[in-house]
Design an enzyme around this catalytic site. Structure first.
Site, short mmCIF file in Angstrom:
data_model
loop_
_atom_site.label_atom_id
_atom_site.label_comp_id
_atom_site.label_asym_id
_atom_site.label_seq_id
_atom_site.Cartn_x
_atom_site.Cartn_y
_atom_site.Cartn_z
N ASN A 93 0.72 -1.26 0.01
CA ASN A 93 0.13 0.31 0.08
C ASN A 93 0.83 1.20 -0.02
OD1 ASN A 93 0.60 -0.59 2.62
ND2 ASN A 93 -0.79 0.57 3.48
N GLU A 95 0.74 5.52 0.68
CA GLU A 95 -0.39 6.91 0.70
C GLU A 95 0.55 8.34 0.23
OE1 GLU A 95 -1.84 4.44 4.79
OE2 GLU A 95 -0.55 6.25 4.97
N GLU A 108 -3.23 -5.01 -3.07
CA GLU A 108 -3.76 -6.19 -3.98
C GLU A 108 -3.60 -4.96 -5.38
OE1 GLU A 108 -6.18 -6.88 -0.28
OE2 GLU A 108 -5.14 -5.20 -1.04
N CYS A 133 -9.90 -5.51 1.77
CA CYS A 133 -11.04 -4.69 1.82
C CYS A 133 -12.14 -4.84 0.94
CB CYS A 133 -10.64 -3.22 2.12
SG CYS A 133 -10.00 -2.36 0.35
N CYS A 136 -10.95 -3.70 -2.73
CA CYS A 136 -9.86 -4.66 -3.30
C CYS A 136 -10.66 -5.86 -3.95
CB CYS A 136 -8.76 -4.73 -2.39
SG CYS A 136 -7.59 -3.69 -2.34
#
Length: 296
Positions: A93, A95, A108, A133, A136
């Site tokens: 991930n 950000e 993912e 989540c 995804c």
């Protein structure tokens, strides 16, 4: 400032004292920290440690998580997409400070886009250190392998994607037959000689935009290197993956985070929507650069 990926991997080896992790990190170092393990390398590790590919991937998740960029959440997620070729494509991930939360890259998405740009034809397994989540799950439902895709977590393996997304809505509901990871070819002409523009146009020609026809690609100039990203739409629209995120993700997973981006070119087909405003926003916030925009 020390490369954060290298620091994370070094710290992981020291903390875990795990011979498998140490050898995987040595392998990544030998290949310039490109976050991929080719099929032959995977087989070699599996034989050496008497593991199945999925078992080996589960052991590699802490390594994948070292590629995360999480200045806001400090919550690192690692994922490994196992292609039908048997190769491992790491993802993590990401950000972006001073950008909107909607610009975030999920692990993912990261692994899948990595595999797509590397030329993989289908994803057989998704291995991830936390339950996917809803965003995804919907993103993965766009894949050409969605009906048989297996999800593997540290606490639960061999689960079909549709166990996590029952009664799923996807591209077939919108009469789309040529789906994500199927071959895409939308030839656009560029008569100029700028290699970065040419690369962005080529990326757009291979992008996936069956719902809007807003095909787009991004090309980044990193010294003498060019890194590209492609737009990938989703039947649910919001999980669509934008081309700059795709390119920045690929740069990271190619071990090139220390190489400065000097130019950003975006090529996009004329359509009823555009990714330009969000791309401009992220390029300014994360790279401090303006977009060179080519309308196709």
């Amino acid at each position: 400032m020390k490369n954060t990926i290298i620091k994370g991997l070094t710290d992981l080896v020291e903390q875990k004292r795990d011979n498998l992790i140490r050898q995987v990190v040595v392998q990544l170092e030998a290949q310039g920290y490109k976050a991929v393990l080719e099929q032959a390398t995977v087989q070699q590790f599996c034989r050496q440690f008497a593991l199945s590919p999925v078992e080996f991937a589960l052991r590699c998740l802490p390594v994948a998580a070292c590629y995360a960029l999480t200045p806001i959440s400090q919550f690192n997620v690692g994922a490994i997409a196992i292609g039908q070729s048997g190769s491992f494509y790491f993802g993590a991930n990401q950000e972006f400070v001073a950008a909107s939360m909607q610009q975030t890259v999920h692990a993912e998405q990261s692994a899948i886009s990595h595999a797509w740009l590397a030329g993989e034809k289908a994803i057989a397994h998704m291995v991830v250190n936390y339950t996917p989540c809803g965003h995804c799950r919907q993103f993965m439902n766009e894949l050409n392998s969605a009906e048989r895709l297996k999800i593997h977590l540290p606490h639960s393996q061999n689960n079909l994607l549709h166990n996590y997304l029952p009664d799923a809505f996807g591209p077939k509901d919108l009469n789309i037959q040529n789906v994500f990871f199927d071959g895409q070819s939308h030839p656009f002409n560029y008569q100029g000689h700028d290699p970065l523009i040419r690369a962005a146009v080529e990326a757009a020609s291979q992008s996936y935009a069956p719902y809007s026809q807003a095909f787009s690609g991004v090309a980044l100039q990193l010294g003498e290197l060019i890194i590209c990203g492609r737009y990938a739409e989703n039947a649910a629209f919001n999980p669509t993956f934008l081309p700059l995120q795709s390119a920045l993700n690929y740069q990271r997973l190619q071990g090139l985070i220390d190489v400065k981006v000097s130019r950003v070119v975006m090529a996009e087909a004329k359509a009823d929507l555009t990714s330009l405003p969000m791309t401009q926003s992220l390029a300014g916030a994360h790279l401090g650069l303006d977009i060179e925009y080519i309308s196709l």
